[in-house]
Design a protein around this motif. Structure first.
Motif, PDB file in Angstrom:
ATOM      1  N   LYS A   1     -10.425  45.194  17.864  1.00 16.95           N
ATOM      2  CA  LYS A   1     -11.127  45.031  19.133  1.00 16.95           C
ATOM      3  C   LYS A   1     -10.396  43.965  19.935  1.00 16.95           C
ATOM      4  CE  LYS A   1     -15.694  46.591  17.721  1.00 16.95           C
ATOM      5  NZ  LYS A   1     -17.164  46.338  17.770  1.00 16.95           N
ATOM      6  N   MET A   2     -10.426  44.100  21.266  1.00 17.76           N
ATOM      7  CA  MET A   2      -9.568  43.262  22.090  1.00 17.76           C
ATOM      8  C   MET A   2     -10.295  42.765  23.329  1.00 17.76           C
ATOM      9  SD  MET A   2      -5.858  44.298  23.670  1.00 17.76           S
ATOM     10  CE  MET A   2      -5.088  44.313  22.050  1.00 17.76           C
ATOM     11  N   GLU A   3      -9.974  41.511  23.724  1.00 17.51           N
ATOM     12  CA  GLU A   3     -10.412  40.952  24.998  1.00 17.51           C
ATOM     13  C   GLU A   3      -9.274  41.027  26.003  1.00 17.51           C
ATOM     14  OE1 GLU A   3     -13.609  37.554  23.473  1.00 17.51           O
ATOM     15  OE2 GLU A   3     -11.659  36.979  24.299  1.00 17.51           O
ATOM     16  N   LEU A   4      -9.576  41.469  27.219  1.00 18.76           N
ATOM     17  CA  LEU A   4      -8.620  41.452  28.319  1.00 18.76           C
ATOM     18  C   LEU A   4      -9.038  40.304  29.234  1.00 18.76           C
ATOM     19  CD1 LEU A   4      -8.979  44.505  27.275  1.00 18.76           C
ATOM     20  CD2 LEU A   4      -7.754  45.115  29.347  1.00 18.76           C
ATOM     21  N   VAL A   5      -8.273  39.217  29.211  1.00 17.77           N
ATOM     22  CA  VAL A   5      -8.633  37.985  29.914  1.00 17.77           C
ATOM     23  C   VAL A   5      -7.717  37.840  31.134  1.00 17.77           C
ATOM     24  CG1 VAL A   5      -9.009  35.513  29.713  1.00 17.77           C
ATOM     25  CG2 VAL A   5      -9.294  36.990  27.698  1.00 17.77           C
TER      26      VAL A   5
ATOM     27  N   MET B   1     -14.148  35.904  41.006  1.00 17.59           N
ATOM     28  CA  MET B   1     -14.426  37.316  41.274  1.00 17.59           C
ATOM     29  C   MET B   1     -13.148  38.145  41.194  1.00 17.59           C
ATOM     30  SD  MET B   1     -15.793  39.083  44.773  1.00 17.59           S
ATOM     31  CE  MET B   1     -14.226  38.682  45.541  1.00 17.59           C
ATOM     32  N   LEU B   2     -12.057  37.625  41.754  1.00 17.59           N
ATOM     33  CA  LEU B   2     -10.789  38.344  41.739  1.00 17.59           C
ATOM     34  C   LEU B   2     -10.294  38.553  40.314  1.00 17.59           C
ATOM     35  CD1 LEU B   2      -8.418  39.565  43.324  1.00 17.59           C
ATOM     36  CD2 LEU B   2      -7.409  37.257  43.428  1.00 17.59           C
ATOM     37  N   SER B   3     -10.433  37.523  39.459  1.00 18.03           N
ATOM     38  CA  SER B   3      -9.983  37.655  38.069  1.00 18.03           C
ATOM     39  C   SER B   3     -10.801  38.696  37.319  1.00 18.03           C
ATOM     40  CB  SER B   3     -10.035  36.304  37.355  1.00 18.03           C
ATOM     41  OG  SER B   3     -11.378  35.870  37.193  1.00 18.03           O
ATOM     42  N   GLU B   4     -12.097  38.776  37.603  1.00 19.89           N
ATOM     43  CA  GLU B   4     -12.925  39.777  36.944  1.00 19.89           C
ATOM     44  C   GLU B   4     -12.506  41.189  37.349  1.00 19.89           C
ATOM     45  OE1 GLU B   4     -16.872  36.874  36.726  1.00 19.89           O
ATOM     46  OE2 GLU B   4     -16.901  38.665  38.004  1.00 19.89           O
ATOM     47  N   LYS B   5     -12.151  41.354  38.653  1.00 17.69           N
ATOM     48  CA  LYS B   5     -11.672  42.650  39.104  1.00 17.69           C
ATOM     49  C   LYS B   5     -10.360  43.015  38.416  1.00 17.69           C
ATOM     50  CE  LYS B   5     -13.833  42.792  43.683  1.00 17.69           C
ATOM     51  NZ  LYS B   5     -13.605  42.893  45.138  1.00 17.69           N
ATOM     52  N   ARG B   6      -9.501  42.027  38.208  1.00 13.52           N
ATOM     53  CA  ARG B   6      -8.229  42.283  37.545  1.00 13.52           C
ATOM     54  C   ARG B   6      -8.445  42.693  36.080  1.00 13.52           C
ATOM     55  NH1 ARG B   6      -4.617  37.321  40.229  1.00 13.52           N
ATOM     56  NH2 ARG B   6      -4.182  38.457  42.169  1.00 13.52           N
ATOM     57  N   ALA B   7      -9.347  42.012  35.415  1.00 12.92           N
ATOM     58  CA  ALA B   7      -9.632  42.357  34.020  1.00 12.92           C
ATOM     59  C   ALA B   7     -10.213  43.761  33.918  1.00 12.92           C
ATOM     60  CB  ALA B   7     -10.588  41.333  33.407  1.00 12.92           C
TER      61      ALA B   7
ATOM     62  N   ILE C   1     -12.780  39.992  30.728  1.00  8.75           N
ATOM     63  CA  ILE C   1     -13.227  38.629  31.014  1.00  8.75           C
ATOM     64  C   ILE C   1     -12.384  38.057  32.145  1.00  8.75           C
ATOM     65  CG2 ILE C   1     -13.480  36.284  30.101  1.00  8.75           C
ATOM     66  CD1 ILE C   1     -13.782  37.552  27.319  1.00  8.75           C
ATOM     67  N   GLY C   2     -13.036  37.448  33.131  1.00  9.11           N
ATOM     68  CA  GLY C   2     -12.326  36.761  34.197  1.00  9.11           C
ATOM     69  C   GLY C   2     -12.417  35.258  34.027  1.00  9.11           C
ATOM     70  N   LYS C   3     -11.288  34.580  34.119  1.00  8.59           N
ATOM     71  CA  LYS C   3     -11.259  33.122  33.968  1.00  8.59           C
ATOM     72  C   LYS C   3     -10.912  32.408  35.282  1.00  8.59           C
ATOM     73  CE  LYS C   3     -12.206  32.594  29.543  1.00  8.59           C
ATOM     74  NZ  LYS C   3     -11.332  31.926  28.596  1.00  8.59           N
TER      75      LYS C   3
ATOM     76  N   GLU D   1      -9.269  30.464  38.134  1.00  5.83           N
ATOM     77  CA  GLU D   1      -8.142  29.537  38.141  1.00  5.83           C
ATOM     78  C   GLU D   1      -8.301  28.438  37.106  1.00  5.83           C
ATOM     79  OE1 GLU D   1      -9.260  28.324  42.347  1.00  5.83           O
ATOM     80  OE2 GLU D   1      -8.803  26.348  41.482  1.00  5.83           O
ATOM     81  N   THR D   2      -9.148  28.659  36.106  1.00  7.86           N
ATOM     82  CA  THR D   2      -9.493  27.600  35.160  1.00  7.86           C
ATOM     83  C   THR D   2      -8.447  27.370  34.081  1.00  7.86           C
ATOM     84  OG1 THR D   2     -10.742  29.145  33.770  1.00  7.86           O
ATOM     85  CG2 THR D   2     -11.962  28.008  35.524  1.00  7.86           C
ATOM     86  N   GLU D   3      -7.532  28.309  33.866  1.00 10.99           N
ATOM     87  CA  GLU D   3      -6.560  28.167  32.780  1.00 10.99           C
ATOM     88  C   GLU D   3      -5.152  28.434  33.308  1.00 10.99           C
ATOM     89  OE1 GLU D   3      -9.582  29.542  29.158  1.00 10.99           O
ATOM     90  OE2 GLU D   3      -7.629  30.509  29.353  1.00 10.99           O
ATOM     91  N   LEU D   4      -4.676  27.529  34.130  1.00 12.06           N
ATOM     92  CA  LEU D   4      -3.331  27.642  34.695  1.00 12.06           C
ATOM     93  C   LEU D   4      -2.285  27.381  33.611  1.00 12.06           C
ATOM     94  CD1 LEU D   4      -3.902  25.713  38.044  1.00 12.06           C
ATOM     95  CD2 LEU D   4      -4.007  28.189  37.655  1.00 12.06           C
TER      96      LEU D   4
END
Length: 659
Positions: free
Chosen positions: A565-569, A583-589, A609-611, A613-616
């Motif tokens: 099983k896999m997470e797409l972050v 919101m943009l990161s969630e759309k990308r995921a 999962i959308g993160k 700009e929290t993990e540059l």
């Protein structure tokens, strides 16, 4: 010997008129023609010459297949290895190589090749894993034969060719052979084997006198095996014939029928066919009668079976005819070949099979029951069975001694008749019952052995724990106490999956070895699977063309690793408001996940999962001047393995009881 190999019939005039010329030809067309006509013996001679002067994968493949068809496992092993030396060889060759290795008693090497076959042919992965595990069982049986049984060649009955399927006939036995008849010229030759057609012979075991049955029973092509009426004046026998269709092509194979023969004087006269396959669209063969003569068992590939050849039964009616056949059921029959039935005097049922857990080729099994109701299917194990073909068993009146057929190593000819005895009083090797674990750990996906892994054995009754370290081959072992519950597991700190196997020796009254195989994913370096990140344009979430290749690799990985099983972050760069970037990161995921879902990956295996700009990945936070390439590095979707469902094969193997 396989049950089919002697029943394929080629046209007689091909052998008489064409054989002298083709034997000395190096024309690939002639060899292929013989190959298509199932004249493997003669095709081999030409292919061998071609391979020496103009080697190719296709010719190597056909040579390997010829040796497989004529049941020469030693030569088949050599030629399948040569075939696999060509990069474009079919993955099925790993399976055929594994079959040959198993018949040659090379169980560990066979298991490796079954595993490779499964890895290269995902649709066969479960069957490959099953066959690899069976190799472990076969190895234990071969190394621990029943010390209360022996098997010896019945030299007086055997020839340099094939001799098999003995049937009791009063004080004599009848059996089948393709031996060369003394003082007979011009015997018809079967192109599959290069030997004469099969005939029915009679012999007295106490003497070396062997005689061919006289009369029309042995006319034509192959005759036998046989079943004997209790009255000793009637036989049911198998007859192989050519295709009756006038439009049939030269060399086209016919079918097998069951016929009646009656004794007149010193001859056996062929009478009526049994009506089971009057249309000739399938075969019926290998007849066997119950002791009272009221039940007839036979093998057939008629439609509606479980696959391969199945066993059927028919009941004798009041008028002497036989009822419509009924399948013996899925306790006996398997998707592979189940053949050569026998019913002992006390009613116990025996048969040969490739579909039940066995030691190599055909193995002999016993069963309790009759008709289509059977239970307690049991492999007779070594020494009655061997890695080769074992079949066609006959029991004497004492039900402890008799004869069987085998092409095991050390015989006089191709298939030989062996006498056997069971229940022989012997000094046991040990009075102490043995309980143990034999295990192996391999890396999931590569099947490479894992050395240096700590394996834990927990005694649930005492609350104690033992540890061992897997060796260079990934092997480990524990000895067990009787009447105890255990848990076996790998150290979860070392590997991503924590697999557990529960074992109990409670209620086990004979020496037992448990085989455990752990397939593990490494906890360290999860991203060594080379799942590349994918990137996005500024303020976009659509999949860019340069990301399609990497997403396809992820899809292939998920197909090959069905337990993952896999997470797409997904992440953004720091430009813009934090809420918008989230919101943009969630759309990308979700965009990446939709791509994989459309490829067929199950939804319950993916999490988006959308993160924001929290993990540059670099210093490009708000207010920091960076290049477009530096910002691009932060706009990404990562793939993280979050769960691997354990995959473990646990096989309990019972040794022969040792006291």
């Amino acid at each position: 010997m396989t049950f089919k190999k002697f029943y394929r019939v080629s046209a007689l005039f091909l052998l008489i008129y064409l054989l002298p010329s083709v034997l000395f030809s190096d024309d690939i067309k002639e060899a292929d023609k013989l190959y298509r006509q199932l004249d493997y013996k003669y095709a081999l001679e030409i292919y061998d010459k071609i391979m020496k002067t103009n080697p190719s994968m296709d010719v190597a493949q056909k040579i390997a297949n010829c040796y497989r068809f004529i049941n020469n496992a030693e030569a088949a092993e050599i030629w399948y290895k040569k075939t696999l030396s060509y990069p474009d060889a079919s993955a099925d060759n790993y399976k055929y190589l594994a079959d040959a290795l198993k018949q040659n008693g090379k169980f560990d090497e066979a298991a490796i090749n079954y595993t490779t076959w499964g890895q290269k042919t995902p649709a066969q992965a479960k069957e490959a894993e099953k066959q690899a595990n069976i190799c472990g069982v076969a190895k234990i049986w071969a190394e621990n034969p029943d010390i209360g049984a022996f098997v010896e060649s019945e030299i007086g009955l055997n020839s340099e060719n094939s001799d098999f399927s003995p049937a009791k006939f009063g004080s004599k036995i009848l059996f089948i052979s393709d031996r060369w008849q003394k003082n007979k010229k011009g015997q018809e030759v079967y192109g599959w084997t290069g030997n004469p057609y099969l005939k029915i012979y009679s012999a007295t075991p106490s003497s070396k006198q062997v005689d061919i049955l006289k009369g029309s029973i042995n006319k034509g092509f192959h005759s036998g095996p046989v079943a004997v009426y209790p009255s000793l004046d009637t036989l049911i026998f198998t007859r192989s014939v050519l295709a009756s269709n006038k439009k049939a092509k030269l060399g086209e194979v016919g079918k097998q029928y069951l016929l009646i023969a009656v004794k007149k004087g010193d001859e056996w006269i062929e009478k009526d066919k049994l009506p089971f396959n009057s249309g000739g669209t399938f075969s019926v063969q290998h007849p066997a009668l119950s002791p009272d003569g009221k039940l007839l068992y036979f093998a057939s590939d008629m439609p509606g079976g479980f696959g391969g050849m199945d066993l059927y039964y028919s009941e004798k009616l009041a008028n002497g005819s036989w009822s419509q056949p009924v399948n013996c059921g899925n306790q006996i029959n398997t998707p592979q070949d189940d053949v050569f039935p026998t019913v002992r005097n006390d009613g116990k049922f025996y048969f040969a099979s490739k579909g039940h857990i066995g030691m190599g080729g055909l193995d002999i099994f016993s069963a309790i029951g009759s008709r289509n109701s059977f239970k307690d299917i049991e492999n007779l194990r070594a020494p009655l069975n061997s890695p080769k073909d074992d079949f066609g068993v006959l029991f004497n009146d004492d039900n402890k001694t008799g004869y069987l057929s085998s092409n095991r190593n050390g015989g006089v000819g191709l298939d030989d008749i062996y006498r056997f005895a069971t229940g022989v009083k012997a000094e046991p090797k040990s009075q102490e019952k043995i309980y143990a674990v034999n295990g192996a750990v391999v890396e999931k996906g590569t099947n490479q052995p894992i050395a240096g892994l700590e394996i834990l054995l927990l005694n649930k009754d005492k609350g104690t724990q033992s540890t061992v370290i897997s060796d260079a081959n990934g092997k480990f072992a524990f000895t067990l106490d009787k009447e105890t519950d255990y848990v076996v597991k790998g150290n979860p700190q070392q590997y991503f999956t924590s697999q557990t196997g529960e074992i109990s020796t409670k209620g086990i009254n004979q020496s037992t070895i448990y085989d455990i195989k752990f397939e593990l994913e490494r906890a360290k370096g999860v991203f060594t699977v080379k799942l590349n990140n994918i990137f996005y344009d500024f303020n976009k979430w659509n999949i860019r063309p340069d990301a399609v290749g990497d997403l396809n690799k992820v899809n292939a990985f998920m197909l090959n690793m069905p337990n993952v099983k896999m997470e797409l972050v997904a992440h953004t760069d720091a430009r813009g408001k934090a809420a918008y970037n989230q919101m943009l990161s969630e759309k990308r995921a979700n965009s990446a996940m939709d791509y994989l879902l459309n490829k067929g990956v199950a939804a319950d295996r993916l999490t988006a999962i959308g993160k924001g700009e929290t993990e540059l990945l670099n210093q490009c936070a708000d207010g920091v001047k960076c290049t477009e390439a530096q910002h691009q590095l932060n706009r990404r979707t990562e793939f993280k393995i979050v769960k691997v469902i354990p995959v473990m094969a646990l096989v309990k193997n019972d040794k022969q009881q040792m006291n």
